[in-house]
Design a protein around this motif. Structure first.
Motif, PDB file in Angstrom:
ATOM      1  N   ASP A   1       0.804  -1.218   0.000  1.00 23.72           N
ATOM      2  CA  ASP A   1       0.000   0.000   0.000  1.00 23.72           C
ATOM      3  C   ASP A   1       0.841   1.275   0.000  1.00 23.72           C
ATOM      4  OD1 ASP A   1       0.955  -0.161   2.546  1.00 23.72           O
ATOM      5  OD2 ASP A   1      -0.990  -0.515   3.479  1.00 23.72           O
ATOM      6  N   HIS A   2       2.160   1.179   0.180  1.00 21.17           N
ATOM      7  CA  HIS A   2       3.077   2.316   0.129  1.00 21.17           C
ATOM      8  C   HIS A   2       2.690   3.423   1.106  1.00 21.17           C
ATOM      9  CE1 HIS A   2       4.685   0.424  -3.454  1.00 21.17           C
ATOM     10  NE2 HIS A   2       3.484   0.417  -3.985  1.00 21.17           N
ATOM     11  N   LEU A   3       2.180   3.055   2.264  1.00 20.78           N
ATOM     12  CA  LEU A   3       1.685   4.038   3.222  1.00 20.78           C
ATOM     13  C   LEU A   3       2.817   4.855   3.840  1.00 20.78           C
ATOM     14  CD1 LEU A   3      -0.934   5.061   4.498  1.00 20.78           C
ATOM     15  CD2 LEU A   3      -0.545   3.481   6.356  1.00 20.78           C
ATOM     16  N   VAL A   4       3.919   4.232   4.189  1.00 19.52           N
ATOM     17  CA  VAL A   4       5.025   4.954   4.820  1.00 19.52           C
ATOM     18  C   VAL A   4       5.637   5.958   3.841  1.00 19.52           C
ATOM     19  CG1 VAL A   4       7.297   4.674   5.874  1.00 19.52           C
ATOM     20  CG2 VAL A   4       5.487   3.049   6.379  1.00 19.52           C
ATOM     21  N   TRP A   5       5.808   5.545   2.599  1.00 20.59           N
ATOM     22  CA  TRP A   5       6.343   6.434   1.566  1.00 20.59           C
ATOM     23  C   TRP A   5       5.398   7.616   1.353  1.00 20.59           C
ATOM     24  CZ3 TRP A   5       7.179   4.597  -4.170  1.00 20.59           C
ATOM     25  CH2 TRP A   5       7.967   5.528  -4.847  1.00 20.59           C
ATOM     26  N   SER A   6       4.102   7.359   1.372  1.00 23.72           N
ATOM     27  CA  SER A   6       3.118   8.430   1.184  1.00 23.72           C
ATOM     28  C   SER A   6       3.143   9.407   2.348  1.00 23.72           C
ATOM     29  CB  SER A   6       1.720   7.839   1.039  1.00 23.72           C
ATOM     30  OG  SER A   6       1.652   7.007  -0.088  1.00 23.72           O
ATOM     31  N   ILE A   7       3.276   8.892   3.563  1.00 24.51           N
ATOM     32  CA  ILE A   7       3.350   9.788   4.723  1.00 24.51           C
ATOM     33  C   ILE A   7       4.609  10.641   4.634  1.00 24.51           C
ATOM     34  CG2 ILE A   7       3.663   9.830   7.230  1.00 24.51           C
ATOM     35  CD1 ILE A   7       1.809   7.379   7.357  1.00 24.51           C
TER      36      ILE A   7
ATOM     37  N   PHE B   1      -0.069  14.257  -0.725  1.00 19.27           N
ATOM     38  CA  PHE B   1      -1.373  14.071  -0.093  1.00 19.27           C
ATOM     39  C   PHE B   1      -2.262  13.151  -0.932  1.00 19.27           C
ATOM     40  CE2 PHE B   1      -5.759  15.410   0.729  1.00 19.27           C
ATOM     41  CZ  PHE B   1      -5.823  15.092   2.073  1.00 19.27           C
ATOM     42  N   VAL B   2      -2.219  13.313  -2.244  1.00 25.11           N
ATOM     43  CA  VAL B   2      -3.003  12.445  -3.129  1.00 25.11           C
ATOM     44  C   VAL B   2      -2.511  10.998  -3.004  1.00 25.11           C
ATOM     45  CG1 VAL B   2      -3.595  11.973  -5.536  1.00 25.11           C
ATOM     46  CG2 VAL B   2      -3.533  14.316  -4.724  1.00 25.11           C
ATOM     47  N   ALA B   3      -1.193  10.822  -2.939  1.00 21.20           N
ATOM     48  CA  ALA B   3      -0.638   9.480  -2.768  1.00 21.20           C
ATOM     49  C   ALA B   3      -1.067   8.885  -1.429  1.00 21.20           C
ATOM     50  CB  ALA B   3       0.883   9.537  -2.862  1.00 21.20           C
ATOM     51  N   LEU B   4      -1.124   9.726  -0.394  1.00 24.78           N
ATOM     52  CA  LEU B   4      -1.567   9.237   0.915  1.00 24.78           C
ATOM     53  C   LEU B   4      -3.022   8.781   0.866  1.00 24.78           C
ATOM     54  CD1 LEU B   4      -0.925   8.860   3.928  1.00 24.78           C
ATOM     55  CD2 LEU B   4      -1.725  11.198   4.274  1.00 24.78           C
TER      56      LEU B   4
ATOM     57  N   SER C   1      -3.110   0.769  -5.058  1.00 27.22           N
ATOM     58  CA  SER C   1      -1.686   0.698  -4.735  1.00 27.22           C
ATOM     59  C   SER C   1      -0.840   1.192  -5.909  1.00 27.22           C
ATOM     60  CB  SER C   1      -1.318  -0.736  -4.392  1.00 27.22           C
ATOM     61  OG  SER C   1       0.063  -0.862  -4.221  1.00 27.22           O
ATOM     62  N   SER C   2      -1.240   0.836  -7.111  1.00 25.95           N
ATOM     63  CA  SER C   2      -0.522   1.290  -8.299  1.00 25.95           C
ATOM     64  C   SER C   2      -0.612   2.803  -8.444  1.00 25.95           C
ATOM     65  CB  SER C   2      -1.095   0.610  -9.539  1.00 25.95           C
ATOM     66  OG  SER C   2      -0.507   1.120 -10.694  1.00 25.95           O
ATOM     67  N   LYS C   3      -1.788   3.358  -8.207  1.00 25.04           N
ATOM     68  CA  LYS C   3      -1.939   4.812  -8.281  1.00 25.04           C
ATOM     69  C   LYS C   3      -1.131   5.508  -7.196  1.00 25.04           C
ATOM     70  CE  LYS C   3      -6.471   4.804 -10.445  1.00 25.04           C
ATOM     71  NZ  LYS C   3      -7.877   5.187 -10.325  1.00 25.04           N
ATOM     72  N   ALA C   4      -1.127   4.947  -5.993  1.00 28.34           N
ATOM     73  CA  ALA C   4      -0.347   5.534  -4.903  1.00 28.34           C
ATOM     74  C   ALA C   4       1.139   5.527  -5.246  1.00 28.34           C
ATOM     75  CB  ALA C   4      -0.610   4.778  -3.606  1.00 28.34           C
ATOM     76  N   ARG C   5       1.604   4.428  -5.833  1.00 24.22           N
ATOM     77  CA  ARG C   5       3.016   4.350  -6.215  1.00 24.22           C
ATOM     78  C   ARG C   5       3.354   5.394  -7.274  1.00 24.22           C
ATOM     79  NH1 ARG C   5       3.512  -0.782  -7.982  1.00 24.22           N
ATOM     80  NH2 ARG C   5       3.062  -0.106 -10.086  1.00 24.22           N
ATOM     81  N   CYS C   6       2.473   5.567  -8.255  1.00 29.23           N
ATOM     82  CA  CYS C   6       2.717   6.563  -9.302  1.00 29.23           C
ATOM     83  C   CYS C   6       2.783   7.975  -8.721  1.00 29.23           C
ATOM     84  CB  CYS C   6       1.632   6.487 -10.371  1.00 29.23           C
ATOM     85  SG  CYS C   6       1.729   5.031 -11.401  1.00 29.23           S
ATOM     86  N   TYR C   7       1.845   8.314  -7.861  1.00 30.72           N
ATOM     87  CA  TYR C   7       1.857   9.645  -7.253  1.00 30.72           C
ATOM     88  C   TYR C   7       3.057   9.824  -6.333  1.00 30.72           C
ATOM     89  CZ  TYR C   7      -2.675  10.850  -9.178  1.00 30.72           C
ATOM     90  OH  TYR C   7      -3.695  11.147 -10.037  1.00 30.72           O
ATOM     91  N   ASN C   8       3.488   8.777  -5.646  1.00 29.10           N
ATOM     92  CA  ASN C   8       4.678   8.870  -4.809  1.00 29.10           C
ATOM     93  C   ASN C   8       5.926   9.099  -5.658  1.00 29.10           C
ATOM     94  OD1 ASN C   8       3.854   8.686  -2.095  1.00 29.10           O
ATOM     95  ND2 ASN C   8       3.469   6.515  -2.341  1.00 29.10           N
ATOM     96  N   VAL C   9       6.008   8.418  -6.787  1.00 36.23           N
ATOM     97  CA  VAL C   9       7.156   8.616  -7.677  1.00 36.23           C
ATOM     98  C   VAL C   9       7.159  10.040  -8.210  1.00 36.23           C
ATOM     99  CG1 VAL C   9       8.104   7.971  -9.930  1.00 36.23           C
ATOM    100  CG2 VAL C   9       7.447   6.200  -8.302  1.00 36.23           C
ATOM    101  N   LEU C  10       6.001  10.538  -8.626  1.00 34.88           N
ATOM    102  CA  LEU C  10       5.925  11.906  -9.129  1.00 34.88           C
ATOM    103  C   LEU C  10       6.276  12.926  -8.053  1.00 34.88           C
ATOM    104  CD1 LEU C  10       2.704  11.746 -11.340  1.00 34.88           C
ATOM    105  CD2 LEU C  10       5.058  12.026 -12.102  1.00 34.88           C
ATOM    106  N   ALA C  11       5.785  12.727  -6.844  1.00 38.03           N
ATOM    107  CA  ALA C  11       6.078  13.658  -5.755  1.00 38.03           C
ATOM    108  C   ALA C  11       7.558  13.640  -5.401  1.00 38.03           C
ATOM    109  CB  ALA C  11       5.236  13.311  -4.530  1.00 38.03           C
ATOM    110  N   THR C  12       8.143  12.460  -5.350  1.00 40.48           N
ATOM    111  CA  THR C  12       9.567  12.361  -5.023  1.00 40.48           C
ATOM    112  C   THR C  12      10.419  12.966  -6.131  1.00 40.48           C
ATOM    113  OG1 THR C  12       9.123  10.365  -3.747  1.00 40.48           O
ATOM    114  CG2 THR C  12      11.406  10.771  -4.381  1.00 40.48           C
ATOM    115  N   ALA C  13      10.098  12.639  -7.378  1.00 39.73           N
ATOM    116  CA  ALA C  13      10.870  13.174  -8.504  1.00 39.73           C
ATOM    117  C   ALA C  13      10.723  14.694  -8.582  1.00 39.73           C
ATOM    118  CB  ALA C  13      10.416  12.526  -9.807  1.00 39.73           C
ATOM    119  N   GLY C  14       9.520  15.187  -8.400  1.00 41.57           N
ATOM    120  CA  GLY C  14       9.321  16.631  -8.444  1.00 41.57           C
ATOM    121  C   GLY C  14      10.019  17.355  -7.322  1.00 41.57           C
ATOM    122  N   SER C  15      10.075  16.744  -6.172  1.00 45.23           N
ATOM    123  CA  SER C  15      10.705  17.395  -5.031  1.00 45.23           C
ATOM    124  C   SER C  15      12.218  17.276  -5.049  1.00 45.23           C
ATOM    125  CB  SER C  15      10.173  16.784  -3.736  1.00 45.23           C
ATOM    126  OG  SER C  15       8.792  17.032  -3.644  1.00 45.23           O
ATOM    127  N   VAL C  16      12.761  16.352  -5.811  1.00 42.00           N
ATOM    128  CA  VAL C  16      14.212  16.198  -5.889  1.00 42.00           C
ATOM    129  C   VAL C  16      14.760  16.841  -7.166  1.00 42.00           C
ATOM    130  CG1 VAL C  16      16.061  14.491  -6.131  1.00 42.00           C
ATOM    131  CG2 VAL C  16      14.259  14.143  -4.458  1.00 42.00           C
TER     132      VAL C  16
END
Length: 131
Positions: A32-38, A51-54, A76-91
């Protein structure tokens, strides 16, 4: 239907050999990628994607607990995609901004060095004597 005699249902005897059939293999539950989303929500919330990933992570966990594995996989797939986008955008975006600032400073310093020569141009002595 003949029900005059008692029926005894015996459970099947388990075999000692492993059954390599695909029906015996159960796929693991979706992550569920919950820790990454938090983490993305608290520390790197680029354009609210964390927040969307969470939200999708919580939905995936709820569906996994309720037993709807297919919906849990989708969320879970959508959460992973949004987490990747958030991480990539923030880095990537701060690194890109830093690179642009550094190249701009280098370019401005070269322009300043060239313009110093322009502004310190000394007129010929004959021009000053005419006044």
């Amino acid at each position: 239907m003949d029900t005059s005699y008692p029926r005894e249902d015996y459970p099947p005897v388990p075999s000692h050999k492993r059954d390599p059939s695909p029906a015996g293999l159960v796929p693991p539950p979706p992550r569920d990628h919950l820790v990454w989303s938090i983490f993305n929500t608290i520390y790197m919330n680029f354009c609210c994607l964390g927040f969307v990933a969470l939200a999708f992570s919580v939905k995936a966990r709820d569906r996994k607990v309720s037993g709807d594995v297919e919906a849990a996989r989708r969320f879970s797939s959508k959460a992973r995609c949004y987490n990747v986008l958030a991480t990539a955008g923030s880095v990537v975006l701060p690194l890109l901004l830093a690179a642009l600032v550094i190249t701009g400073v280098i370019h401005l310093s070269k322009l300043a060095q060239e313009s110093v020569g322009f502004f310190t141009y000394q007129f010929s002595p004959s021009d000053e004597e005419d006044n």
